[in-house]
Design an enzyme around this catalytic site. Structure first.
Site, PDB file in Angstrom:
ATOM      1  N   SER A  40      35.360  35.033  53.888  1.00 35.76           N
ATOM      2  CA  SER A  40      35.698  33.685  53.423  1.00 35.76           C
ATOM      3  C   SER A  40      34.947  32.617  54.216  1.00 35.76           C
ATOM      4  O   SER A  40      34.719  32.766  55.417  1.00 35.76           O
ATOM      5  CB  SER A  40      37.203  33.475  53.585  1.00 35.76           C
ATOM      6  N   SER A  56      43.294  39.425  41.404  1.00 36.23           N
ATOM      7  CA  SER A  56      44.498  38.639  41.123  1.00 36.23           C
ATOM      8  C   SER A  56      45.631  39.532  40.620  1.00 36.23           C
ATOM      9  O   SER A  56      45.629  39.971  39.463  1.00 36.23           O
ATOM     10  CB  SER A  56      44.259  37.482  40.140  1.00 36.23           C
ATOM     11  N   TYR A  60      31.946  28.147  49.518  1.00 34.96           N
ATOM     12  CA  TYR A  60      32.410  26.933  48.841  1.00 34.96           C
ATOM     13  C   TYR A  60      31.273  25.942  48.991  1.00 34.96           C
ATOM     14  O   TYR A  60      30.888  25.629  50.120  1.00 34.96           O
ATOM     15  CB  TYR A  60      33.655  26.366  49.525  1.00 34.96           C
ATOM     16  N   THR A  93      32.516  30.615  44.857  1.00 40.07           N
ATOM     17  CA  THR A  93      33.856  30.353  44.302  1.00 40.07           C
ATOM     18  C   THR A  93      33.846  29.005  43.590  1.00 40.07           C
ATOM     19  O   THR A  93      33.479  27.992  44.181  1.00 40.07           O
ATOM     20  CB  THR A  93      34.905  30.365  45.428  1.00 40.07           C
ATOM     21  N   LYS A 125      32.840  33.478  41.205  1.00 35.05           N
ATOM     22  CA  LYS A 125      34.257  33.870  41.316  1.00 35.05           C
ATOM     23  C   LYS A 125      35.168  32.781  40.769  1.00 35.05           C
ATOM     24  O   LYS A 125      35.030  31.609  41.128  1.00 35.05           O
ATOM     25  CB  LYS A 125      34.596  34.109  42.794  1.00 35.05           C
ATOM     26  N   HIS A 181      42.251  33.126  41.364  1.00 33.93           N
ATOM     27  CA  HIS A 181      42.500  32.822  42.782  1.00 33.93           C
ATOM     28  C   HIS A 181      43.919  33.261  43.183  1.00 33.93           C
ATOM     29  O   HIS A 181      44.574  32.640  44.008  1.00 33.93           O
ATOM     30  CB  HIS A 181      42.324  31.313  43.018  1.00 33.93           C
ATOM     31  N   SER A 231      39.076  36.108  37.909  1.00 34.41           N
ATOM     32  CA  SER A 231      40.064  35.805  38.949  1.00 34.41           C
ATOM     33  C   SER A 231      40.649  34.432  38.678  1.00 34.41           C
ATOM     34  O   SER A 231      39.946  33.534  38.213  1.00 34.41           O
ATOM     35  CB  SER A 231      39.345  35.778  40.315  1.00 34.41           C
TER      36      SER A 231
HETATM   37  C1  LIG Z   1      45.862  33.429  51.760  1.00 34.57           C
HETATM   38  C2  LIG Z   1      44.724  33.415  50.794  1.00 34.57           C
HETATM   39  C3  LIG Z   1      43.537  32.783  51.139  1.00 34.57           C
HETATM   40  C4  LIG Z   1      42.458  32.809  50.253  1.00 34.57           C
HETATM   41  N1  LIG Z   1      41.272  32.238  50.642  1.00 34.57           N
HETATM   42  C5  LIG Z   1      40.211  32.304  49.802  1.00 34.57           C
HETATM   43  C6  LIG Z   1      38.956  31.782  50.204  1.00 34.57           C
HETATM   44  O1  LIG Z   1      38.794  31.287  51.309  1.00 34.57           O
HETATM   45  N2  LIG Z   1      37.932  31.867  49.319  1.00 34.57           N
HETATM   46  C7  LIG Z   1      38.079  32.424  48.062  1.00 34.57           C
HETATM   47  O2  LIG Z   1      37.135  32.473  47.303  1.00 34.57           O
HETATM   48  N3  LIG Z   1      39.266  32.937  47.694  1.00 34.57           N
HETATM   49  C8  LIG Z   1      40.315  32.894  48.518  1.00 34.57           C
HETATM   50  N4  LIG Z   1      41.508  33.438  48.136  1.00 34.57           N
HETATM   51  C9  LIG Z   1      41.621  34.104  46.816  1.00 34.57           C
HETATM   52  C10 LIG Z   1      41.292  35.588  46.938  1.00 34.57           C
HETATM   53  O3  LIG Z   1      39.924  35.787  47.159  1.00 34.57           O
HETATM   54  C11 LIG Z   1      41.677  36.339  45.654  1.00 34.57           C
HETATM   55  O4  LIG Z   1      41.076  35.707  44.556  1.00 34.57           O
HETATM   56  C12 LIG Z   1      43.177  36.409  45.418  1.00 34.57           C
HETATM   57  O5  LIG Z   1      43.864  36.605  46.631  1.00 34.57           O
HETATM   58  C13 LIG Z   1      43.493  37.556  44.466  1.00 34.57           C
HETATM   59  O6  LIG Z   1      44.844  37.606  44.172  1.00 34.57           O
HETATM   60  P1  LIG Z   1      45.884  38.572  44.912  1.00 34.57           P
HETATM   61  O7  LIG Z   1      46.180  37.918  46.220  1.00 34.57           O
HETATM   62  O8  LIG Z   1      47.044  38.572  43.992  1.00 34.57           O
HETATM   63  O9  LIG Z   1      45.227  39.914  45.083  1.00 34.57           O
HETATM   64  C14 LIG Z   1      42.589  33.432  49.002  1.00 34.57           C
HETATM   65  C15 LIG Z   1      43.790  34.075  48.675  1.00 34.57           C
HETATM   66  C16 LIG Z   1      44.835  34.079  49.555  1.00 34.57           C
HETATM   67  C17 LIG Z   1      46.101  34.791  49.185  1.00 34.57           C
END
Ligand SMILES: Cc1cc2nc3c(=O)[nH]c(=O)nc-3n(C[C@H](O)[C@H](O)[C@H](O)COP(=O)(O)O)c2cc1C
Length: 374
Positions: free
Chosen positions: A98, A297, A120, A146, A241, A265, A263
């Site tokens: 990330s 997701s 980002y 993203t 993404k 997110h 996704s």
């Molecule tokens: C705590 C947290 C922080 C996240 N931070 C980022 C991030 O910095 N960049 C990003 O592209 N996605 C981020 N995501 C999204 C994840 O990459 C992913 O799309 C998502 O967690 C998938 O869903 P799930 O948690 O149900 O598996 C984050 C998700 C969570 C839960």
């Protein structure tokens, strides 16, 4: 794992991981909508040995799942993002790094095997360019752009807890930490924490200020020309993404992306957006067989992974499933989460009469998965 993470982490952090946007309807639908599908068991096929390896992101990996980029893993457990990278490497899969990682991307990439750098795009293109240069120097060839975060919506739990809105910890945050002594003792041993990946840019001091400022810098003006620009400056693979609409997926492909990540997110952005699994089949259909389709997701179980692969994903990413493990038991927790999922996928395949992920992917879709009619 989720409950154990809840017990160990301060509420501020657990809610940050566990929560979603607004009413959390999309977040719940992500997990719930897998129940709209049924898998077909087949009998009398030799399934003694199950091969979970498959190809995605330019290589063959030992598992059909990888770690989605998740911010602040290093707050859940000391050097948590590096620990997750190590587990990904040992398991033979890809680590998503990330922009908001606590350790600099170079350190995480050093611990991981193959890693993918999540970007980002911020208003200051010099920062974006520098991150790209750093990723390239670290030997990373996969970039995740993203695009579902032009703004950060209300996440009621974060708002209630003052996560990211504050630039200094208050008394209630301190109390929250003190009430979780195991986490506090672990973190205290490692000294003060910074948003290490971005600390070198002029974004203030300390994790709260740096994160808040970078968050505000995420560029809401991005358009397709920016993807063209990125395609021009990044010679490795690009995955976009946060794609749910088939037209957007096609446009990503036509603008030079190597793949899309279906996704929402994890339900943290547009509340009432459709669940990611409900969008996957149409996105695969739209981009055709030559564009990579990755998925995340709501993935918690082996059947979720198998369903996503059956519906056209090349591989599946874990967000919270990995974060809960880390929050619960540190590195061992992530390894345990991987083991559980590995076993679960293997037994799902065996019950479907399939001996490998490649065999699963080669099946005509109608033969193995069907949507139940309401
Ligand atoms: C705590 C947290 C922080 C996240 N931070 C980022 C991030 O910095 N960049 C990003 O592209 N996605 C981020 N995501 C999204 C994840 O990459 C992913 O799309 C998502 O967690 C998938 O869903 P799930 O948690 O149900 O598996 C984050 C998700 C969570 C839960």
């Amino acid at each position: 794992m989720r409950l154990a993470a809840q017990g160990r982490l301060p509420r501020l952090l657990f809610d940050y991981v566990d929560g979603g946007a607004h009413s959390e309807t999309t977040m719940r639908a992500n997990a719930g909508d897998f129940a709209q599908w049924r898998l077909m068991p087949r009998i009398l096929r030799n399934v003694q040995h199950i091969d979970l390896s498959t190809r995605f992101m330019g290589a063959r990996h030992r598992l059909p799942f990888w770690f989605a980029p998740v911010g602040y893993l290093g707050l859940l457990s000391p050097r948590g993002d590096i620990a997750a990278g190590r587990v990904a490497c040992e398991a033979g899969t890809v680590m998503g790094i990330s922009t908001f990682s606590i350790a600099p991307l170079e350190e995480i990439a050093g611990a991981a095997g193959q890693s993918a750098c999540q970007l980002y795009m911020v208003r200051d293109r010099a920062i974006t360019r520098d991150i790209l240069d750093r990723a390239k120097s670290a030997g990373i060839s996969d970039l995740i752009l993203t695009v579902d975060t032009p703004v950060t919506p209300l996440r009621p739990r974060d708002a209630r807890n003052g996560f990211r809105a504050v630039t200094r910890f208050g008394a209630r945050h301190v109390l929250d930490m003190v009430r979780h002594p195991r986490w506090l003792a672990d973190m205290a041993r490692n000294g003060p924490v910074e948003a290490g990946n971005i600390a070198r840019y002029d974004l203030g001091k300390g994790i709260l200020e740096q994160s808040a400022r970078l968050g505000r810098e995420i560029d809401p003006r991005l358009v397709w020309d920016d993807l063209d620009w990125l395609r021009g400056v990044w010679s490795g693979r690009i995955y976009v993404k946060g794609v749910l609409h088939p037209g957007d997926a096609r446009a990503c492909r036509d603008h030079g992306a190597d793949g899309v990540i279906v996704s929402n997110h994890g339900g943290r952005q547009l509340d009432f957006a459709p669940s990611a699994i409900s969008c996957l089949p149409v996105v695969r259909e739209a981009v055709g067989p030559d564009c990579e389709v990755l998925f995340d997701s709501g993935v918690r179980r082996g059947t979720d992974v198998v369903m996503a692969l059956a519906l056209g994903a090349d591989a599946v990413a874990l967000g919270r499933a990995c974060a809960y493990g880390l929050g619960a038991f540190g590195e061992a927790g992530v390894a345990r989460a991987v083991d559980l999922l590995r076993e679960d996928i293997a037994s799902t395949l065996a019950l479907m009469g399939l001996a490998s992920i490649d065999e699963l992917k080669a099946q005509p879709r109608d033969e193995i998965i069907a949507r139940i009619t309401p």
